[in-house]
Design a protein around this motif. Sequence first.
Motif: not given
Length: 195
Positions: A23-29, A63-65, A99-105, A107-108
Amino acid sequence: MTGPPRRDAGRPRGATVVSAVLAAVRAELAETGFEGLSVERVARRAEVNKTSVYRRWPTREALVAAAMEGLLEEFGDSPDTGSLRGDLLALAAPIADLAARPDGVALLRAALATTARGDLGGAALQRAGDGHSASSLAERARARGEWRPGVDPQQAIFTLVGAIIHRTLLEQAGPTGEWLEGLVDIVHRGIRADP
């Protein structure tokens, strides 16, 4: 020096720590992008020791993977809707939602950045159109007489996934319901068996 209590202090390490770190990785990204991703900040945000992070994920790419894998595991197999078009839409909709979520974008973007260097992000990104989901969808469609012979199931799914990524990252537009249905209709027409 005092700080917030660590999540891994005094109790077994496991799913709770993994969940907090990812969860922290997604927030940081979402805040910094891949180039600004710091294992130290991820550990601080997750309230764990950075050695706990490095032990499981030795690189930022790992971490990203892992973060991408965690999100993609939520998708599961595409449900059997009773029609090829319905199955394609059911498979594509959660990917479009991600893909519509900020954390999804974020990560992509990170997965594509790591893919360009041949690192671990590409393996996670590929899970979005993995062979198992594609082949089970195609098997159901073949049983109903809907799948055109000679069409590669994985290629068909990658067409959907690639268009969603293009829409989100290059066009910087949301993969809306109407747009997604139009995309599914195009793919559906290309792979369905002739009536």
